[in-house]
Design a protein around this motif. Structure first.
Motif, short mmCIF file in Angstrom:
data_model
loop_
_atom_site.label_atom_id
_atom_site.label_comp_id
_atom_site.label_asym_id
_atom_site.label_seq_id
_atom_site.Cartn_x
_atom_site.Cartn_y
_atom_site.Cartn_z
N LEU A 1 42.69 12.47 -21.67
CA LEU A 1 41.51 12.96 -22.39
C LEU A 1 41.41 14.48 -22.31
O LEU A 1 41.05 15.14 -23.30
CB LEU A 1 40.25 12.30 -21.84
CG LEU A 1 40.15 10.80 -22.11
CD1 LEU A 1 38.96 10.20 -21.37
CD2 LEU A 1 40.08 10.50 -23.60
N ALA A 2 41.76 15.07 -21.18
CA ALA A 2 41.75 16.52 -21.04
C ALA A 2 42.78 17.15 -21.97
O ALA A 2 42.52 18.21 -22.57
CB ALA A 2 42.01 16.94 -19.59
N GLU B 1 41.40 17.00 -25.42
CA GLU B 1 40.36 18.03 -25.54
C GLU B 1 40.98 19.41 -25.73
O GLU B 1 40.51 20.21 -26.54
CB GLU B 1 39.47 18.01 -24.29
CG GLU B 1 38.35 19.02 -24.31
CD GLU B 1 37.25 18.71 -25.30
OE1 GLU B 1 36.58 19.65 -25.75
OE2 GLU B 1 37.05 17.53 -25.64
N ARG B 2 42.05 19.69 -24.99
CA ARG B 2 42.74 20.98 -25.10
C ARG B 2 43.26 21.21 -26.51
O ARG B 2 43.27 22.33 -27.01
CB ARG B 2 43.91 21.02 -24.12
CG ARG B 2 44.67 22.36 -24.11
CD ARG B 2 45.98 22.29 -23.37
NE ARG B 2 46.99 21.49 -24.04
CZ ARG B 2 47.73 21.89 -25.08
NH1 ARG B 2 47.55 23.07 -25.63
NH2 ARG B 2 48.64 21.09 -25.61
N PHE C 1 41.91 20.23 -29.33
CA PHE C 1 40.89 20.47 -30.35
C PHE C 1 40.94 21.92 -30.78
O PHE C 1 41.09 22.82 -29.97
CB PHE C 1 39.49 20.14 -29.82
CG PHE C 1 39.05 18.74 -30.14
CD1 PHE C 1 38.59 18.42 -31.41
CD2 PHE C 1 39.11 17.75 -29.19
CE1 PHE C 1 38.20 17.13 -31.72
CE2 PHE C 1 38.72 16.45 -29.48
CZ PHE C 1 38.27 16.15 -30.75
#
Length: 106
Positions: A85-86, A89-90, A92
């Protein structure tokens, strides 16, 4: 992180010490990496076939199986869904082409 992913990650972690005869996941862990990878390959193929058939319920079911087995792999490797998930997110704000070019060998 999704509460479902968080709870599932906890269960998968707890299965590392479970009796392989009493838990499907413990059995996969006991069989090792190759068994887990084989299962991911099977689930990926079933996901493709479900998509080709175009039945929404089957697509969702097969993707759930695929996600589940990739979570087993993450846990087996000492990783968790929070790292994935990180990474998402990175990414995006990056175009897909920029993100791919930034990877080694991209």
């Amino acid at each position: 992180m999704s509460k479902v992913l968080e709870r599932l990650a906890e269960v998968l972690e707890s299965r590392k010490t479970a009796d392989p005869g009493s838990s499907y996941v413990a059995g996969l862990y006991a069989k090792g990496l190759d068994a887990i990878l084989k299962k991911i390959g099977e689930e990926a193929t079933e996901t493709v076939m479900a998509a080709k058939d175009g039945v929404p319920e089957r697509i969702v079911s097969e993707i759930a199986d695929l996600w589940f087995h990739t979570l087993v792999l993450l846990a087996q490797q000492g990783l968790g869904p929070e790292q994935v998930l990180a990474e998402l997110e990175r990414r995006f704000g990056l175009s897909g082409l920029e993100e791919k070019a930034s990877r080694p060998g991209g």
